[in-house]
Each structure stands twice: as structure tokens, then as C-alpha cells.
Enzyme design. Structure first.
Site, PDB file in Angstrom:
ATOM      1  N   ALA A  76      26.895 -10.947 -10.533  1.00  0.00           N
ATOM      2  CA  ALA A  76      28.199 -11.590 -10.717  1.00  0.00           C
ATOM      3  C   ALA A  76      29.139 -11.326  -9.551  1.00  0.00           C
ATOM      4  O   ALA A  76      29.314 -10.184  -9.134  1.00  0.00           O
ATOM      5  CB  ALA A  76      28.856 -11.101 -12.001  1.00  0.00           C
TER       6      ALA A  76
ATOM      7  N   GLY B 208      29.579  -3.570  -7.564  1.00  0.00           N
ATOM      8  CA  GLY B 208      28.311  -3.494  -6.837  1.00  0.00           C
ATOM      9  C   GLY B 208      28.015  -4.750  -6.036  1.00  0.00           C
ATOM     10  O   GLY B 208      27.571  -4.687  -4.886  1.00  0.00           O
ATOM     11  N   CYS B 209      28.279  -5.900  -6.635  1.00  0.00           N
ATOM     12  CA  CYS B 209      28.007  -7.168  -5.953  1.00  0.00           C
ATOM     13  C   CYS B 209      28.932  -7.357  -4.752  1.00  0.00           C
ATOM     14  O   CYS B 209      28.520  -7.915  -3.733  1.00  0.00           O
ATOM     15  CB  CYS B 209      28.121  -8.323  -6.936  1.00  0.00           C
ATOM     16  SG  CYS B 209      26.901  -8.213  -8.274  1.00  0.00           S
ATOM     17  N   THR B 210      30.155  -6.890  -4.864  1.00  0.00           N
ATOM     18  CA  THR B 210      31.087  -6.957  -3.740  1.00  0.00           C
ATOM     19  C   THR B 210      30.592  -6.075  -2.598  1.00  0.00           C
ATOM     20  O   THR B 210      30.572  -6.497  -1.439  1.00  0.00           O
ATOM     21  CB  THR B 210      32.502  -6.535  -4.184  1.00  0.00           C
ATOM     22  OG1 THR B 210      32.956  -7.457  -5.185  1.00  0.00           O
ATOM     23  CG2 THR B 210      33.470  -6.516  -3.016  1.00  0.00           C
TER      24      THR B 210
ATOM     25  N   ALA C 152      27.560  -7.799  -0.944  1.00  0.00           N
ATOM     26  CA  ALA C 152      27.949  -8.984  -0.170  1.00  0.00           C
ATOM     27  C   ALA C 152      28.680  -8.582   1.113  1.00  0.00           C
ATOM     28  O   ALA C 152      28.464  -9.180   2.173  1.00  0.00           O
ATOM     29  CB  ALA C 152      28.824  -9.907  -1.012  1.00  0.00           C
TER      30      ALA C 152
END
Length: 155
Positions: free
Chosen positions: A41, A46-48, A51
């Protein structure tokens, strides 16, 4: 839940919308290696981190012949907000029905805060210039994954 991919398997082709609503296909990247990473998401911690790590290393990876595509079930509008908020340069693709995520074996049962649930399994697949799987990494960590990937690829 799809089977996981292995080196030598043909990479499932896809055409998905990017953060601007433009169609991006895997076939459009033939002739270059492609790092396709799957994340749960946009705008989560974590995804930030992941990325941003890919964005920070995008020039290094591009010079080594790799394009980077990040895929999540988020809508293009949310991806555009994510890109703007974090100044991301990596190409983010929307897979709201999770068809591509599933085809790559990146959707299934996982543990989240000690509970079993169905969801996107953080995964990275390397597709070679001819469209075959070169490497497939499943259940990767958000933090430190890009640095490990760069080491593993010898970039």
C-alpha cells in the site's frame, strides 16, 4: 493464489495504469532488464521507505540497464499523491484487481502483526531483456532490500 515464479519462467505480461493514468506494459521494456517490485500500500511506512530507496538508486540501476516498476493495488490517484508527497521518481503502477500481483505469485496468505491474512506479499522479480524471469524474491523486507538487491545483482 498463484504459484511463485522461478528463474527461466516467462514473465507474465501486463499493461497497467501509472500514477498519471498512462498505460505501461512490460512488453514496452523489452531489450532492458526490469525490476518489478510488489508492495502492499502506498503511503505506509515500509512501502514509503522501499519506494524512496528505489528512487534514491534509480540512476545507478538505470546506468546498469535496469528499469524499475513498482506495483500495488492502489488507484492511480493515490499513486500520484504518493509520488508527489515523497518526491518519487520510480514508475508506480496500479493493479486494483490484483491480477498482475497474483500472476506473479505476490498475493496470498501472509503474517501481519502476528495474524494470518490474505494480502500483497512484498516481492521483487527481475525480468531479463527477453521477458523471462531472472530472479524472484518473495517476502522481502522493506528496509534494506534495495541495497541487498544492488549487491546481489552486482550493480
Amino acid at each position: 493464489m498463484a504459484d511463485r515464479l522461478s528463474p527461466g519462467d516467462p514473465a507474465p505480461d501486463f499493461t497497467l495504469q501509472d500514477a498519471d493514468g498512462n498505460e505501461v506494459s512490460l512488453a514496452g521494456h523489452r531489450g532492458r532488464k526490469v525490476i518489478v517490485y510488489f508492495y502492499p500500500a502506498a503511503m505506509t511506512t515500509g512501502c514509503t521507505k522501499q519506494a524512496c530507496d528505489f528512487t534514491d538508486n534509480l540512476d545507478l540501476l538505470a546506468t546498469a540497464g535496469y528499469d524499475v516498476l513498482g506495483i500495488s493495488p492502489d488507484a492511480p490517484e493515490k499513486l500520484a499523491q504518493f509520488r508527489a508527497k515523497e518526491s518519487l521518481r520510480v514508475t508506480l503502477l496500479a493493479d486494483p484487481d490484483r491480477a498482475t500481483i497474483t500472476a506473479y505469485g505476490a498475493y496470498g496468505e501472509k503474517m501481519n502483526y502476528g495474524k494470518k491474512m490474505m494480502g500483497v506479499i512484498r516481492s521483487t522479480v527481475i525480468v531479463d531483456e527477453q521477458g523471462a524471469i531472472e530472479h524472484a524474491f518473495y517476502n522481502v523486507k522493506a528496509t534494506g532490500h534495495v541495497a541487498k538487491l544492488i549487491r546481489d545483482l552486482g550493480v
